[in-house]
Design an enzyme around this catalytic site. Structure first.
Site, PDB file in Angstrom:
ATOM      1  N   LEU A 138     106.851  41.818 -31.584  1.00  0.00           N
ATOM      2  CA  LEU A 138     106.263  40.926 -30.587  1.00  0.00           C
ATOM      3  C   LEU A 138     107.329  40.674 -29.539  1.00  0.00           C
ATOM      4  O   LEU A 138     108.524  40.612 -29.867  1.00  0.00           O
ATOM      5  CB  LEU A 138     105.849  39.578 -31.209  1.00  0.00           C
ATOM      6  N   ASP A 139     106.921  40.514 -28.281  1.00  0.00           N
ATOM      7  CA  ASP A 139     107.875  40.162 -27.231  1.00  0.00           C
ATOM      8  C   ASP A 139     108.599  38.867 -27.605  1.00  0.00           C
ATOM      9  O   ASP A 139     108.044  38.019 -28.312  1.00  0.00           O
ATOM     10  CB  ASP A 139     107.161  39.948 -25.886  1.00  0.00           C
ATOM     11  N   ARG A 140     109.802  38.696 -27.102  1.00  0.00           N
ATOM     12  CA  ARG A 140     110.594  37.507 -27.418  1.00  0.00           C
ATOM     13  C   ARG A 140     109.817  36.223 -27.146  1.00  0.00           C
ATOM     14  O   ARG A 140     109.871  35.275 -27.936  1.00  0.00           O
ATOM     15  CB  ARG A 140     111.894  37.508 -26.602  1.00  0.00           C
TER      16      ARG A 140
END
Length: 297
Positions: A138-140
């Site tokens: 998942l993106d940060r």
């Protein structure tokens, strides 16, 4: 069937078996009102004893006369907390976590704050001889559900057949503006430019084909709460596709329009369902939609 007896030391409820059945099937019949996911978590969390012996196998054969003890206290072996993630399920092969926004899925460059490191510290603290293996990302600044394998074989099994293993994966986002259509699909090709910005094209641009299905849950004049189901899992897919529709994800500094009511990227991976790579049992997880998404409608 006998009702549970008195709670003993250790806070267990006791049952007497009166018919042959696999353990999980018997537990689901007996523990009425308990969800399948919760019963499985108790089983994998070493909270079930048969004739005094801890059992974790779903298909353990029960016979009449056996005594089954069910823990009513901790489901997990230890109490452990992190401000960055919450473990929602754990067994000997994998963990499912609920990740906060602001932390990477794995190490990148000089950054040390990442979920893999946090999980490795947890495994060390609980004397588990394993490491976290990244299966997907998942993106940060995206929050929500993720799977980490505890060994390479489990990681490979998940990665090699990901699209068949995961049978339901959904995100929810607060997007800018009032969306008109209740539901629909966005499909195009996504490719990174030299600055690592993902851009879309209606025709094949040498990138990867991406398909996103959406369904509006709630809307106001300023914002819409939208559920997304990915047919493909491309980098920044939801963020680019919502921008394509003219309703970018709120708080998106890369693809957004400056609308930032929550002080964060308003994207959350809230539903994750998959077949266990070893036991092949279906596992289903869902986390609540963040309150600040709903408050800004």
């Amino acid at each position: 069937m006998h009702q549970p007896g008195k709670m003993s030391q250790g806070d267990y409820a006791h049952y007497r078996v009166d018919h042959e059945a696999p353990l999980l099937e018997w537990l689901l019949e007996t523990l009425k009102g308990e969800s399948r996911t919760k019963v499985k978590a108790t089983l994998q969390g070493r909270g079930i004893r048969v004739n005094g012996k801890t059992v974790t196998k779903y298909d353990y054969p029960l016979k009449p006369g056996m005594k089954v003890s069910v823990s009513k206290t901790k489901r997990n072996r230890v109490t452990w907390k992190s401000r960055w993630l919450k473990i929602v399920y754990e067994d000997r092969w994998l963990v499912v976590i609920d990740k906060r926004e602001g932390i990477l899925s794995m190490a990148a460059g000089h950054s040390t704050l990442n979920c893999k490191t946090v999980l490795d510290e947890y495994f060390h603290a609980t004397r588990q001889n394993c490491q976290a293996h990244v299966v997907h990302r998942l993106d940060r600044d995206t929050s929500g559900l993720m799977i980490y394998a505890k060994d390479k074989d489990t990681a490979l099994a998940l990665e090699e057949d990901w699209h068949h293993t995961v049978f339901d994966r959904r995100y929810v986002a607060l997007v800018s503006g009032e969306m008109v259509d209740d539901e629909g699909t966005v499909a195009n090709w996504l490719k990174d430019n030299k600055a690592y910005i993902t851009y879309s094209s209606p025709v094949d641009n040498g990138g990867k084909y991406a398909v996103t299905h959406y369904h509006v849950l709630k809307r106001s004049v300023e914002h819409s709460l939208v559920e997304f189901r990915l047919e493909t899992g491309r980098k920044n897919q939801i963020r680019v596709h919502t921008a394509d529709m003219g309703h970018p994800v709120c708080g998106d500094i890369k693809y957004g329009n400056g609308d930032d009511p929550c002080g964060r990227l308003c994207l959350h991976a809230y539903r994750l369902c998959f077949y266990h790579p070893v036991t092949h049992q279906p596992l289903e997880f869902e986390t609540p939609i963040p309150n600040n998404f709903i408050k800004n409608l």
